[in-house]
Design a protein around this motif. Structure first.
Motif, short mmCIF file in Angstrom:
data_model
loop_
_atom_site.label_atom_id
_atom_site.label_comp_id
_atom_site.label_asym_id
_atom_site.label_seq_id
_atom_site.Cartn_x
_atom_site.Cartn_y
_atom_site.Cartn_z
N ALA A 55 4.01 57.48 48.88
CA ALA A 55 4.37 56.50 48.05
C ALA A 55 5.54 55.41 48.94
O ALA A 55 5.33 54.33 48.89
CB ALA A 55 5.11 56.74 46.62
N ARG A 56 6.30 56.18 49.33
CA ARG A 56 7.51 55.48 50.24
C ARG A 56 6.60 54.80 51.50
O ARG A 56 6.94 53.61 51.92
CB ARG A 56 8.63 56.23 50.92
CG ARG A 56 9.43 56.75 49.87
CD ARG A 56 10.37 57.50 50.28
NE ARG A 56 11.43 57.00 51.26
CZ ARG A 56 12.36 56.21 51.01
NH1 ARG A 56 12.66 56.19 49.58
NH2 ARG A 56 13.20 56.02 51.92
N PHE A 62 6.01 63.80 42.04
CA PHE A 62 6.20 65.19 41.39
C PHE A 62 6.32 66.33 42.55
O PHE A 62 6.77 67.41 42.26
CB PHE A 62 5.23 65.81 40.49
CG PHE A 62 3.87 65.63 41.14
CD1 PHE A 62 3.24 66.64 41.68
CD2 PHE A 62 3.04 64.58 40.89
CE1 PHE A 62 1.97 66.64 42.44
CE2 PHE A 62 1.72 64.53 41.52
CZ PHE A 62 1.36 65.52 42.32
N ASN A 63 6.11 65.85 43.74
CA ASN A 63 6.52 66.76 44.96
C ASN A 63 6.75 65.82 46.33
O ASN A 63 6.48 64.55 46.13
CB ASN A 63 5.11 67.70 45.30
CG ASN A 63 3.83 67.07 45.72
OD1 ASN A 63 4.02 65.78 46.27
ND2 ASN A 63 2.88 67.64 45.15
N PHE A 64 6.95 66.57 47.25
CA PHE A 64 7.60 65.71 48.49
C PHE A 64 6.43 64.94 49.06
O PHE A 64 6.61 63.72 49.69
CB PHE A 64 7.87 67.07 49.52
CG PHE A 64 7.96 66.47 50.82
CD1 PHE A 64 8.91 65.63 51.44
CD2 PHE A 64 6.94 66.70 51.94
CE1 PHE A 64 9.13 65.20 52.65
CE2 PHE A 64 6.90 66.15 53.01
CZ PHE A 64 8.14 65.41 53.57
N GLY A 108 15.10 64.02 55.92
CA GLY A 108 15.24 63.19 57.33
C GLY A 108 13.61 62.42 57.30
O GLY A 108 13.85 61.25 57.40
N LEU A 109 12.63 63.26 56.90
CA LEU A 109 11.51 62.42 56.86
C LEU A 109 11.00 61.52 56.03
O LEU A 109 10.38 60.48 56.32
CB LEU A 109 10.21 63.64 57.02
CG LEU A 109 10.49 64.58 58.23
CD1 LEU A 109 9.34 65.77 57.61
CD2 LEU A 109 9.62 63.74 59.22
N LEU A 110 11.63 61.79 54.60
CA LEU A 110 11.49 60.61 53.70
C LEU A 110 12.24 59.43 53.87
O LEU A 110 11.71 58.42 53.76
CB LEU A 110 12.09 61.38 52.52
CG LEU A 110 11.27 62.12 51.68
CD1 LEU A 110 11.92 62.94 50.81
CD2 LEU A 110 10.07 61.66 51.12
N GLN A 111 13.19 59.52 54.60
CA GLN A 111 14.16 58.26 55.05
C GLN A 111 13.39 57.66 56.24
O GLN A 111 13.30 56.48 56.58
CB GLN A 111 15.40 58.61 55.20
CG GLN A 111 16.27 57.22 55.59
CD GLN A 111 16.57 56.52 54.46
OE1 GLN A 111 15.49 56.14 53.88
NE2 GLN A 111 17.73 56.37 54.04
N ALA A 112 13.05 58.76 57.26
CA ALA A 112 12.34 57.96 58.52
C ALA A 112 11.17 57.57 58.44
O ALA A 112 10.73 56.40 59.11
CB ALA A 112 12.26 59.21 59.57
N VAL A 113 10.39 58.00 57.24
CA VAL A 113 8.86 57.28 57.22
C VAL A 113 9.18 56.04 57.08
O VAL A 113 8.07 55.13 57.31
CB VAL A 113 8.02 58.09 56.09
CG1 VAL A 113 8.56 57.87 54.78
CG2 VAL A 113 6.67 57.63 56.39
N TRP A 114 10.13 55.45 56.16
CA TRP A 114 10.20 54.13 55.99
C TRP A 114 10.38 53.21 57.18
O TRP A 114 9.84 52.36 57.34
CB TRP A 114 11.72 54.17 55.17
CG TRP A 114 11.94 52.67 54.65
CD1 TRP A 114 12.42 51.48 55.23
CD2 TRP A 114 11.80 51.90 53.22
NE1 TRP A 114 12.54 50.39 54.56
CE2 TRP A 114 12.07 50.70 53.42
CE3 TRP A 114 11.35 52.67 52.27
CZ2 TRP A 114 12.11 49.66 52.58
CZ3 TRP A 114 11.37 51.67 51.22
CH2 TRP A 114 11.84 50.31 51.11
N ALA A 148 15.32 56.70 63.61
CA ALA A 148 16.15 57.68 64.28
C ALA A 148 17.37 58.30 63.77
O ALA A 148 17.64 59.49 63.98
CB ALA A 148 16.14 57.10 65.74
N GLY A 149 18.08 57.51 63.08
CA GLY A 149 19.26 57.92 62.44
C GLY A 149 19.13 59.01 61.42
O GLY A 149 19.84 59.93 61.91
N PRO A 150 18.47 59.24 60.61
CA PRO A 150 18.39 60.21 59.56
C PRO A 150 17.53 61.20 60.35
O PRO A 150 17.92 62.45 59.99
CB PRO A 150 17.98 59.66 58.32
CG PRO A 150 17.02 58.61 58.67
CD PRO A 150 17.92 57.87 60.02
#
Length: 422
Positions: free
Chosen positions: A118-119, A110-112, A62-68, A371-373
């Motif tokens: 990068a995102r 190579f990690n979260f 969720g955080l990886l999608q939300a940070v975008w 907010a969605g993810p």
């Protein structure tokens, strides 16, 4: 005394025929945006592979999608205000030059934390172009074609996303690496950057007065968010659509795999039905833009369907019914090309003010996409059920119906202030 600058309508007065280069510039700009968004919207297809590789939790996903989308939401308005003072063509080029390296870095993560950073930087440099769409429209496109250009861009976007989502899982399975997809996308963006340099030549722009209109506008364009409150209603509506969309594209493949025993090879093509219905959207959106005079119908009616189809997807296990409901959720966005040009209809609005209202709407969209993810992931984390997360999220997006009902049926007249310099 001096007025606060040339209005958007006056800038394009007498411009009735869009040249081929104008169409090419706008469609290239929108294709670039679609290619960048691929890194977000195909993330749900990559997620099972990335989770296995990097050992991600649902909250990490969720955080990886939300940070975008949080980054986009937080920066859209300040960047939209600041960068609206610059010529849009070079701003787009600078954005690509700065952002592409971070797309390649996502493929090397190579990690979260590396993937998260990068995102973040990739979308940071993408948000620089927030005001570019409205400024490019006013520089290259006849006003009567605004909605049509947006609709054709949506069709183009839908073809790209449908193909990518349908084939991503197969590609990753075939080559054995989700990272290769990021490298391929990075190479495609480099080709687009070179094409932009060749095609988007400002000396050939049909409206030569855009830079003059930008430079002579007195006062801050931020006044538009106070002068035109209907912009906030558009923003809340887009928040609801965006939240449902990104929750579905992020978690539906995993949900179908884990709770419905539907393989990714079927889940990916099913998700692509979000886009199939939008491929022929251009003539539909253009027809509706001409025929539907009550603009609020473009907001509350799709919002109602957005809630209904979001709930239906969450509770349905039959693949054939899922295909129907996913297609229905995609149909909601047929109204978006018209919604995007509503700010141009605000009485007396000026070029940079259009960019600021678009940035305000972009802020709400970004918050919705984030907010969605995030909400879905949090609810799933605490309840142990992705289905519960999707249901809760769909119910919350009913706020879009309310905001759409409050939107004025026709633009209200706005008294234009006179500003005295110095």
């Amino acid at each position: 005394m001096e007025t606060s600058g040339e209005t958007s309508g006056a800038l394009s007065a007498g411009f009735t025929s869009t040249p081929a280069r104008g169409w090419a510039v706008l469609l290239m700009f929108q294709f670039r945006g679609s290619s960048i968004i691929l890194a977000s919207f195909t993330f749900g297809i990559f997620l099972p592979f990335i989770t296995e590789d990097l050992d991600l939790s649902p909250l990490d996903a969720g955080l990886l999608q939300a940070v975008w989308w949080v980054t986009s939401a937080l920066l859209a308005l300040p960047f939209g205000t600041w960068f609206s003072r610059f010529r849009p063509v070079p701003v787009v080029l600078v954005s690509l030059l700065l952002g592409i390296p971070f797309l390649f870095l996502q493929g090397m993560a190579f990690n979260f934390m590396v993937l998260l950073l990068a995102r973040f930087f990739f979308v940071l440099f993408h948000v620089i172009t927030t005001p570019a769409r409205t400024l490019l429209l006013q520089q290259w496109i006849a006003p009567r074609h605004y909605a049509l250009v947006n609709a054709v861009g949506l069709s183009q976007h839908s073809v790209l996303l449908a193909v990518a989502i349908s084939t991503s899982a197969l590609l990753i399975a075939a080559v054995g690496s989700w990272r290769l997809a990021y490298f391929i996308l990075g190479g495609a963006l480099m080709v687009q950057m070179l094409a932009w340099v060749v095609v988007a030549r400002e000396s050939r722009a049909p409206v030569a007065g855009l830079q003059r209109a930008i430079q002579t506008q007195l006062g801050s364009p931020l006044r538009a968010i106070r002068t035109y409150p209907q912009g906030w209603l558009i923003g809340v509506t887009m928040f609801s659509w965006s939240a449902t969309w990104t929750a579905i594209v992020t978690f539906l493949p995993t949900f179908l795999l884990e709770e419905r025993d539907v393989s990714l090879k079927l889940g990916g093509p099913l998700l692509a039905f979000l886009y199939y219905v939008l491929i022929p959207s251009a003539p539909v959106a253009a027809f509706l833009e001409r025929k539907v005079k009550s603009r609020k119908l473009f907001l509350w009616v799709p919002s109602l369907f957005n809630v209904a189809f979001g709930l239906a997807i969450a509770v349905t296990g039959n693949p054939w019914l899922l295909m129907v409901f996913i297609t229905g959720l995609g149909m909601v966005w047929i109204a978006s090309p018209v919604v995007q040009v509503l700010p141009f209809e605000f009485p007396g609005i000026r070029p940079r003010e259009v960019a600021v209202i678009a940035a305000l709407v972009g802020t709400f969209s970004g918050l919705g996409f984030a907010a969605g993810p995030l909400i879905t992931g949090l609810v799933a984390q605490f309840t142990g059920s992705l289905q519960t997360g999707l249901i809760v999220l769909s119910l919350l997006t009913g706020v879009g119906v309310i905001s759409g009902l409050f939107y004025p049926s026709r633009p209200r007249e706005v008294e234009q202030p006179v500003e005295v310099p110095g």
